[in-house]
Write a protein that holds these residues in place. Structure first.
Motif, PDB file in Angstrom:
ATOM      1  N   UNK A  28      46.180 -97.822 -14.348  1.00 52.22           N
ATOM      2  CA  UNK A  28      46.217 -96.368 -14.314  1.00 52.22           C
ATOM      3  C   UNK A  28      46.958 -95.916 -13.067  1.00 52.22           C
ATOM      4  N   UNK A  29      47.418 -94.679 -13.092  1.00 47.37           N
ATOM      5  CA  UNK A  29      48.065 -94.149 -11.900  1.00 47.37           C
ATOM      6  C   UNK A  29      49.298 -93.342 -12.220  1.00 47.37           C
ATOM      7  N   UNK A  30      50.153 -93.205 -11.190  1.00 47.79           N
ATOM      8  CA  UNK A  30      51.343 -92.364 -11.264  1.00 47.79           C
ATOM      9  C   UNK A  30      52.460 -93.026 -10.476  1.00 47.79           C
ATOM     10  N   UNK A  31      53.692 -92.952 -10.996  1.00 50.57           N
ATOM     11  CA  UNK A  31      54.846 -93.516 -10.293  1.00 50.57           C
ATOM     12  C   UNK A  31      56.036 -92.580 -10.447  1.00 50.57           C
ATOM     13  N   UNK A  80      58.900-107.278  -7.544  1.00 52.66           N
ATOM     14  CA  UNK A  80      59.424-106.278  -8.474  1.00 52.66           C
ATOM     15  C   UNK A  80      59.993-105.111  -7.665  1.00 52.66           C
ATOM     16  N   UNK A  81      61.179-104.647  -8.048  1.00 48.89           N
ATOM     17  CA  UNK A  81      61.840-103.580  -7.301  1.00 48.89           C
ATOM     18  C   UNK A  81      61.866-102.240  -8.030  1.00 48.89           C
ATOM     19  N   UNK A  82      61.707-102.240  -9.359  1.00 51.33           N
ATOM     20  CA  UNK A  82      61.693-100.957 -10.061  1.00 51.33           C
ATOM     21  C   UNK A  82      60.428-100.175  -9.682  1.00 51.33           C
ATOM     22  N   UNK A  83      60.485 -98.847  -9.859  1.00 50.75           N
ATOM     23  CA  UNK A  83      59.347 -98.002  -9.501  1.00 50.75           C
ATOM     24  C   UNK A  83      58.332 -97.913 -10.631  1.00 50.75           C
ATOM     25  N   UNK A 109      50.335-108.431 -11.020  1.00 47.24           N
ATOM     26  CA  UNK A 109      50.492-109.110  -9.735  1.00 47.24           C
ATOM     27  C   UNK A 109      51.342-108.287  -8.780  1.00 47.24           C
ATOM     28  N   UNK A 110      52.323-107.580  -9.332  1.00 50.47           N
ATOM     29  CA  UNK A 110      53.221-106.769  -8.516  1.00 50.47           C
ATOM     30  C   UNK A 110      52.814-105.297  -8.467  1.00 50.47           C
ATOM     31  N   UNK A 111      51.623-104.996  -9.031  1.00 55.94           N
ATOM     32  CA  UNK A 111      51.053-103.652  -8.956  1.00 55.94           C
ATOM     33  C   UNK A 111      52.001-102.589  -9.510  1.00 55.94           C
ATOM     34  N   UNK A 112      52.613-102.882 -10.667  1.00 54.25           N
ATOM     35  CA  UNK A 112      53.581-101.962 -11.258  1.00 54.25           C
ATOM     36  C   UNK A 112      52.984-101.233 -12.453  1.00 54.25           C
ATOM     37  N   UNK A 113      53.141 -99.921 -12.461  1.00 56.40           N
ATOM     38  CA  UNK A 113      52.682 -99.107 -13.587  1.00 56.40           C
ATOM     39  C   UNK A 113      53.714 -99.167 -14.709  1.00 56.40           C
ATOM     40  N   UNK A 114      53.238 -99.448 -15.919  1.00 53.68           N
ATOM     41  CA  UNK A 114      54.107 -99.491 -17.089  1.00 53.68           C
ATOM     42  C   UNK A 114      53.452 -98.717 -18.220  1.00 53.68           C
ATOM     43  N   UNK A 133      67.984 -88.466 -14.077  1.00 55.27           N
ATOM     44  CA  UNK A 133      67.282 -87.474 -13.239  1.00 55.27           C
ATOM     45  C   UNK A 133      65.964 -88.070 -12.781  1.00 55.27           C
ATOM     46  N   UNK A 134      65.337 -87.419 -11.829  1.00 54.43           N
ATOM     47  CA  UNK A 134      64.033 -87.883 -11.371  1.00 54.43           C
ATOM     48  C   UNK A 134      62.995 -87.689 -12.469  1.00 54.43           C
ATOM     49  N   UNK A 135      61.972 -88.547 -12.416  1.00 55.10           N
ATOM     50  CA  UNK A 135      60.916 -88.484 -13.427  1.00 55.10           C
ATOM     51  C   UNK A 135      59.622 -89.046 -12.845  1.00 55.10           C
ATOM     52  N   UNK A 136      58.551 -88.844 -13.564  1.00 53.75           N
ATOM     53  CA  UNK A 136      57.264 -89.426 -13.182  1.00 53.75           C
ATOM     54  C   UNK A 136      56.611 -89.998 -14.431  1.00 53.75           C
ATOM     55  N   UNK A 137      56.028 -91.190 -14.314  1.00 59.33           N
ATOM     56  CA  UNK A 137      55.180 -91.722 -15.377  1.00 59.33           C
ATOM     57  C   UNK A 137      53.755 -91.707 -14.864  1.00 59.33           C
ATOM     58  N   UNK A 138      52.819 -91.356 -15.738  1.00 54.98           N
ATOM     59  CA  UNK A 138      51.459 -91.158 -15.251  1.00 54.98           C
ATOM     60  C   UNK A 138      50.446 -91.246 -16.381  1.00 54.98           C
ATOM     61  N   UNK A 139      49.226 -91.655 -15.995  1.00 58.17           N
ATOM     62  CA  UNK A 139      48.092 -91.589 -16.917  1.00 58.17           C
ATOM     63  C   UNK A 139      47.307 -90.294 -16.696  1.00 58.17           C
ATOM     64  N   UNK A 140      47.744 -89.463 -15.758  1.00 56.39           N
ATOM     65  CA  UNK A 140      47.107 -88.161 -15.497  1.00 56.39           C
ATOM     66  C   UNK A 140      47.661 -87.127 -16.475  1.00 56.39           C
ATOM     67  N   UNK A 141      47.368 -87.315 -17.756  1.00 53.70           N
ATOM     68  CA  UNK A 141      47.972 -86.471 -18.788  1.00 53.70           C
ATOM     69  C   UNK A 141      47.438 -85.041 -18.772  1.00 53.70           C
ATOM     70  N   UNK A 142      46.352 -84.797 -18.085  1.00 54.20           N
ATOM     71  CA  UNK A 142      45.787 -83.446 -18.006  1.00 54.20           C
ATOM     72  C   UNK A 142      46.194 -82.723 -16.727  1.00 54.20           C
ATOM     73  N   UNK A 143      47.118 -83.317 -15.981  1.00 55.59           N
ATOM     74  CA  UNK A 143      47.526 -82.723 -14.697  1.00 55.59           C
ATOM     75  C   UNK A 143      49.038 -82.467 -14.676  1.00 55.59           C
ATOM     76  N   UNK A 144      49.552 -81.897 -15.748  1.00 56.46           N
ATOM     77  CA  UNK A 144      50.997 -81.696 -15.887  1.00 56.46           C
ATOM     78  C   UNK A 144      51.553 -80.839 -14.751  1.00 56.46           C
TER      79      UNK A 144
END
Length: 368
Positions: A28-31, A80-83, A109-114, A133-144
């Motif tokens: 879970x989380x946000x990147x 891992x280098x991707x965000x 192991x690399x603590x990467x959100x997918x 463009x910039x973007x965010x991936x997140x499991x915080x779907x109620x915090x748009x």
């Protein structure tokens, strides 16, 4: 893991567009990062560990990711280098004898959100039309709204210096110290397979941090100099440009790849620019303007060298051209022992059509 109900997730683009999916595993989380896509059918592990992708949210166009697992040897850097990662179908099971773990374990192991179950065809089509463009991936779907506010504060890739985030902190050596040739490599995001290709050609390489001065590289008494690939905008890399200028002034053998190619152009007064959505994949067509031959190449860049300025420069010739959009894919200096390419001849992953460029570098060193 794969049978339990997975958490909802989103990818929110800077212009407010939202695509829906699900979190991979329990993560879970946000990147945050710049969203981009890679069209390669294989090589996901090498892509994820490529320093050139630092700070980017990777969208894979292959419908299935993770099906052949991961192998500890198939990496291009130490982490891992991707965000973040966005896929259509994530394979929790893998079937390959050479694999030593699943992609899920590798990402954990690399603590990467997918996130998976995203309509990646629609997402990639949108990026192609509207640009990276910039973007965010997140499991915080109620915090748009909260995510939108945080996303607005993320710096744009244009003008962003990222080489310092991925470069080695201390110089190190690679290869056989008794090799015939010594190469000083400036690490602005170097891939391991570049070092492997040089070592395979009887080179002993000393890798220097991104902000090293020419005198530090020169003290190694190298036979040739190399400027690596890397992430971010090349324009802020003033120190690397100064190193390139000194090498060029002394007419020493110099080879640049990707970001290193752009630095060499800037050192010659030729500007660079941010592309609409960049080139990222392993089947990009390039024409060698010297031989007339075509090459299928591996590419990963969001910036390019200005073609008009390159053509107007009296001491630079365009050696390679990208056939999809006629952008500059390679240059050489007419009066100096200097050449560079925008793509990745070490091709990890990708075709090996362009591996001859490493041989050309060695030939240039022999003939200096």
């Amino acid at each position: 893991m794969k049978y339990q109900k997975r958490q909802k997730a989103i990818i929110l683009l800077a212009d407010g567009t939202i695509f829906y999916g699900k979190a991979v595993g329990n993560k879970q989380g946000t990147a945050f990062g710049e969203v981009c896509f890679n069209t390669g059918m294989t090589g996901y592990q090498e892509i994820f560990t490529d320093p050139s992708y630092f700070g980017q949210i990777m969208v894979t166009t292959n419908a299935h990711i993770g099906n052949y697992g991961t192998n500890a040897e198939e990496i291009e850097s130490d982490s891992v280098k991707i965000a973040g990662l966005v896929v259509k179908n994530f394979s929790y099971e893998f079937s390959r004898d050479a694999a030593d773990s699943s992609l899920e374990e590798f990402l954990d192991k690399n603590n990467l959100l997918a996130i998976s179950d995203v309509d990646t065809r629609a997402l990639v089509s949108y990026i192609r039309d509207n640009g990276a463009m910039n973007a965010v991936i997140s499991t915080e779907v109620d915090n748009i709204e909260g995510l939108k506010q945080q996303l607005a504060e993320v710096p744009n890739m244009e003008g962003l210096e990222l080489a310092s985030k991925v470069s080695t902190k201390e110089p190190y050596y690679f290869g056989n110290e008794n090799a015939t040739y010594k190469i000083a490599a400036l690490d602005i995001g170097i891939k391991k397979n570049i070092l492997r290709n040089l070592a395979k050609r009887d080179c002993y390489i000393k890798v220097f941090p991104y902000n090293s001065k020419f005198e530090e590289l020169e003290a190694f008494n190298p036979d040739g100099y190399f400027l690596s690939n890397g992430p971010g905008d090349p324009e802020p890399l003033v120190e690397a440009q100064e190193v390139a200028k000194e090498i060029i002034k002394r007419n020493l053998p110099l080879f640049g790849i990707c970001l290193g190619h752009q630095v060499i152009a800037l050192a010659n007064g030729v500007s660079t620019y941010k592309m609409h959505n960049g080139h990222r994949g392993i089947n990009h067509p390039v024409k060698n303007m010297v031989t007339g031959k075509g090459e299928v190449t591996s590419q990963n860049h969001g910036f390019a060298v200005d073609r008009e300025e390159t053509e107007a420069h009296p001491d630079i010739e365009i050696t390679h051209v990208h056939l999809n959009d006629n952008t500059v894919a390679g240059i050489a200096m007419k009066s100096k022992n200097v050449f560079s390419v925008q793509y990745h001849p070490e091709a990890s992953p990708g075709p090996h059509d362009s591996s001859y460029l490493f041989d050309q570098f060695i030939k240039n060193i022999k003939n200096k």
